[in-house]
Design a protein around this motif. Structure first.
Motif, PDB file in Angstrom:
ATOM      1  N   THR A 143      -2.693  -4.197  -4.197  1.00 41.76           N
ATOM      2  CA  THR A 143      -3.839  -3.690  -3.436  1.00 41.76           C
ATOM      3  C   THR A 143      -5.159  -4.007  -4.142  1.00 41.76           C
ATOM      4  O   THR A 143      -6.118  -4.455  -3.501  1.00 41.76           O
ATOM      5  CB  THR A 143      -3.719  -2.173  -3.230  1.00 41.76           C
ATOM      6  N   GLN A 189      -9.756  -0.925  -0.641  1.00 42.03           N
ATOM      7  CA  GLN A 189      -8.439  -1.327  -1.128  1.00 42.03           C
ATOM      8  C   GLN A 189      -8.471  -1.526  -2.644  1.00 42.03           C
ATOM      9  O   GLN A 189      -7.561  -1.087  -3.362  1.00 42.03           O
ATOM     10  CB  GLN A 189      -8.026  -2.627  -0.436  1.00 42.03           C
ATOM     11  N   ALA A 246       0.826  -1.204   0.000  1.00 48.08           N
ATOM     12  CA  ALA A 246       0.000   0.000   0.000  1.00 48.08           C
ATOM     13  C   ALA A 246       0.863   1.257   0.000  1.00 48.08           C
ATOM     14  O   ALA A 246       0.562   2.238  -0.694  1.00 48.08           O
ATOM     15  CB  ALA A 246      -0.937  -0.010   1.217  1.00 48.08           C
TER      16      ALA A 246
END
Length: 393
Positions: free
Chosen positions: A316, A349, A282
């Motif tokens: 992600t 996400q 991330a």
């Protein structure tokens, strides 16, 4: 003799110059074809090349063979499970009662393994150069997102186990076994080989086909006419990414917020390592997209933030999507047991990763258009006749 007479202060007359059409332009009259016999034809100025020739070699053949061979154990196990075999599945495993969703999942993952074989062939055969860019880049991006967490987390998990981690056994004990230990080694080892070989083949392929798009440094990139919109989107992607980043950091540190009771009880050192790796990807996504949007780190090669954005967005988005599908299509009461907060985290996400890869695609589209437009004057200059080739009536 007249034939041996010299002109221009002793210099022999120059041979006629070749024209772009393969004929010879003579100063004594219009164009005339000249018989060159068995000698090779005179080369005219080469046309502008937009792509380098495809290269094949033993190294790529070896990488392709390893990539295909590494798919065999996984596809074999999945095909056996889809057919009802219990090889590698211990007694009491929830996989034995998976039902139709598990059969469908096994069939889908067999197709994914077959896609790896197709990609390995596409990246090493001449016909692969004729495939549209999106038809290659999109599967490679998805493969990166699914393989990168395993390639990075599994070796770290093994290292933590060697240092005293509890590995696959929860600290509280009593958890039902999932798979035999040897299955993880065989399957994850194959995944790591797939990731390494496909990554190497794609790097070679992309460098030859699109290498001009990421050459240079960030400070040398031209300012985009849509820079304000791109920066606003990059900021939005960075803000959305904070949600899964915070969740993965908390879970890696030992928090159970947002986890169902079964997952919280089954946590091991493997779980904490994987969550830490998720947080790192991330950060990669946020770092890459902000560097590209705001052109920070001017001396940095442009391929560095592009690689960060590629890896971060793939992990992600694709890993979040995979976990969401696992929840929605889970066996038994998995959907009921998963807290809504976890589903929301996975959805955010996916959104953050999708925004980052969209900005990356826009960057490549602008670079490609700019390079194509800058090559037009060069092509016209090559095609235009030189002054000494003008015809004399």
């Amino acid at each position: 003799m007249t034939a041996n007479r010299r002109t221009d202060h002793g210099a022999l007359p120059r041979p006629p110059a070749p024209s772009p059409h393969g004929r010879t332009t003579s100063p004594y009259g219009p164009e005339r074809s000249v018989d060159r016999g068995s000698s090779p034809p005179l080369r005219t100025e080469p046309a502008l090349r937009t792509e380098s020739p495809f290269r094949t070699g033993r190294a790529r053949a070896v990488l392709r063979a390893v990539a295909i061979a590494s798919c065999v154990p996984y596809i074999t196990l999945k095909a056996a499970w889809a057919a009802g075999s219990g090889v590698g599945i211990p007694e009491g495993s929830p996989l034995l009662d998976g039902g139709t969703p598990l059969v469908v999942g096994n069939a889908a993952t067999v197709l994914m393994g077959g896609a790896v074989v197709v990609l390995a062939l596409l990246l090493t055969r001449p016909w692969g150069r004729r495939v549209p860019a999106w038809l290659l880049v999109l599967p490679m991006w998805v493969a990166s997102g699914l393989l990168l967490p395993i390639m990075t987390a599994y070796p770290l998990q093994l290292a933590v186990r060697l240092l005293g981690g509890d590995g696959g056994r929860p600290a509280g004990g009593g958890a039902e076994p999932f798979l035999e230990p040897w299955v993880f080694g065989v399957v994850y080892g194959g995944f790591i080989l797939q990731g390494l070989t496909l990554g190497a083949l794609f790097t070679l392929y992309a460098g030859e086909r699109w290498g001009a798009l990421w050459r240079g440094r960030l400070r040398d990139l031209p300012e985009s006419p849509t820079a304000p919109a791109l920066r606003a989107t990059a900021v939005a992607a960075a803000v959305f990414a904070q949600v899964p980043l915070a969740a993965h950091l908390l879970w890696a540190a030992g928090s159970t917020a947002g986890l169902d009771a079964g997952t919280a009880a089954a946590r091991t050192s493997d779980f904490h390592v994987l969550e830490a790796v998720n947080a790192v990807f991330a950060v990669c996504a946020v770092t890459g997209v902000l560097l590209l949007a705001f052109r920070r780190g001017g001396r940095l090669p442009s391929r560095v933030p592009l690689a960060l954005a590629w890896a971060g967005s793939a992990q992600t988005a694709c890993w979040g999507g995979w976990l969401t599908l696992a929840v929605l299509a889970g066996a038994g009461d998995a959907t009921d047991r998963t807290p809504q907060a976890t589903v929301v985290i996975y959805a955010v996400q996916m959104l953050a990763g999708a925004l980052v890869v969209t900005l990356g695609a826009h960057f490549f589209a602008e670079r490609s258009a700019a390079l194509a437009s800058s090559s037009v004057p060069v092509r016209r200059a090559v095609e235009a006749p030189a002054p000494h080739e003008s015809r004399v009536p």
